[in-house]
Design an enzyme around this catalytic site. Sequence first.
Site, mmCIF file in Angstrom:
data_model
loop_
_atom_site.group_PDB
_atom_site.id
_atom_site.type_symbol
_atom_site.label_atom_id
_atom_site.label_comp_id
_atom_site.label_asym_id
_atom_site.label_seq_id
_atom_site.Cartn_x
_atom_site.Cartn_y
_atom_site.Cartn_z
ATOM 1 N N GLU A 504 -17.179 32.587 3.950
ATOM 2 C CA GLU A 504 -16.580 30.633 4.269
ATOM 3 C C GLU A 504 -17.256 30.589 5.307
ATOM 4 O O GLU A 504 -17.713 29.034 5.807
ATOM 5 C CB GLU A 504 -15.337 30.882 3.929
ATOM 6 N N ASP A 567 -23.947 34.401 2.402
ATOM 7 C CA ASP A 567 -23.787 36.075 2.296
ATOM 8 C C ASP A 567 -24.675 36.371 3.582
ATOM 9 O O ASP A 567 -23.768 37.371 3.791
ATOM 10 C CB ASP A 567 -24.479 35.791 0.671
#
Length: 655
Positions: A504, A567
């Site tokens: 995030e 990611d």
Amino acid sequence: MNLLQANATTGGQSDQPTDDSIDKSLLKDDLYKAVNGRWEKTAKIPAYHSSTGGFMDLNDNIDKQLMSDLDDIIKKNQPHEAPFSEFLKLYELARNYKKRDADGGEPLKPYLEKIENITNFDDLNKLLPELVKEGYPLPFGFWVEPDMKNTQVNALFASVPGLFLPDRTYYENNNPAYKQLMPVFTKMASQLLVLADYSSNEADEIVESAKRFDAKIAPNVKSAEESADYSKMYNPQKFAYFSESSSHLDFVNLADALFGKAPDQIIVTEPKFYERFDGLVNSDSFKDMKNWMLVNMVRSASSYLSEEFRQTGSVFSRALSGKKEATPQKKSAFYLAEGTFGQTIGDYYAKKYFGPKAKADVEHMVKNMINVYKNRLSNNTWLGKDTREKAILKLDKLELQVGYPDHIDELEYKFKVTPENEGGTLFDNMSKFGAITVQDTFEKLGKPVDRTKWEMSAATVNAYYEPFKNIIVFPAAILQAPFYSLKQTSSQNYGGIGAVIAHEISHAFDNNGSLFDELGNLNNWWTKEDHDHFSKLADKMINEFDGIPYAGGKVNGKLTVSENIADGGGLSCANEAAKNEDDYNLYDFFINWAKVWRMKATEQYKQLLLNIDVHAPAELRANVQVKNLDDFYSTFDVKDGDGMYLKPEDRVKIW
């Protein structure tokens, strides 16, 4: 930008794979299969789901726990304060299938009649403010969101209508999915209209007419890949200019009625659609548009009516996802009530099952991760000094929300349920709440943005970064094994929730997030040289995933690039943070990373995600990203010739 495509409580028993469940012979060739292959062989997808695995199983367990709690609460019949008391009333109405079956399609009929009685554009323009306020399906949309270039204030946006099929690409190049799915949609829509008391012939004619309008819209809206570029959404126009998009709909009168006075500006998310609007919505297409409205109205209402409506209305989504059955009645009722009172039930869940020790531990991990990121930015060799300082400022201004919000959204206090004994039906209540939501949203136009508002229930297994606010949010529900547990090792937790946290944070610096500044404004803080270099690195990430065979198709690297960058950055930073702990164990770290992505899904659902989801397939999220980390090779002794090997020059390292 959330983590997902979409058990024990926090600190409960860890559900780590035992050594017996891991096929160590596969670790060098296929990490995902090594960790999850044996589980996958025996895992069963529930008939009412399209997948099973980490995220889905955790959500199911939370649903089961909450529904059990609600049974006890209802049995005790004790008074509760609003909005929880109203949530319980709505849940009771939704569960009363006997009443819903007795009502049949009657609650819907006045809404369909209102559409039927519109005979021309004069009629439509007179009714337009009312139709917008009441949430009727229309070939355009108004909504209020933070202004992307001044996110302190809410602005008016013009959006586009949805299609019958999931994405524009289904309509193009003789896509076989169109030939497979449109007949299913056609049959379902006709059956729903018959349930609403149209004759079979009338229903068939309405659906064929509606499909003509749908086909007319399709070439003029963005695909999922095009929509994945957030910056292209920002197209401000003078409202007076926008109103000229249609010579048949009176947008100025509509905006005056909705907002007291039409705003000076509107932000158009898809200009091409409105440039062609007059050619789509006109006297020639009026009948088709009206029938399109009827089909969309009966579809959207089906889940609030009788069981026959509910079962019929879910046929298309089941075909799309490969589900064998509709959601069980009780669970469907729970989802409906929870969807309306999301923060209310999230508040209940978090306060009962989320512990302060876990919150403090996770906040410690977040601070560690931010420090890792800050250190990497400070020592970055390809960013110029000015850009690097701006990036660090954005990181310093990043806000964190963990567990649950300080207060339930005021909107949920406005929902007052009209019970059955006062003549209330589920459909009427849901329609009323929809209108309240629209009104509440429209009232925010021109007013300051509430930066404390959560966009997700605390009872949801997910997390998100909000680029317009520069905020990361971790609901209580995701803070449980395998993502996080006080009983897991720190390395297991970093391979789970740690990588989620860093994912995030990385969104602040992906191809979309990097376009927004420390306040969440769309504002280019990069030098051209730095951004060109970043774009080349992003292209490497696109190429790493693009074209990988999956579920009979191929991964779209452009569609998934922002999530793949997040990611990649998330895993790399979590790996470094894990190594900073005294008890680090990179074997645990990588094994748990692979475990959180375990998913067994129907072929239909895999194909759907491949077409529209901005996330790469779960299996590839587990496997591809680890190949970019040098520590993975040393941890598992991966060498040239092994399935998991990637040449050093091909390893993608952005953050």
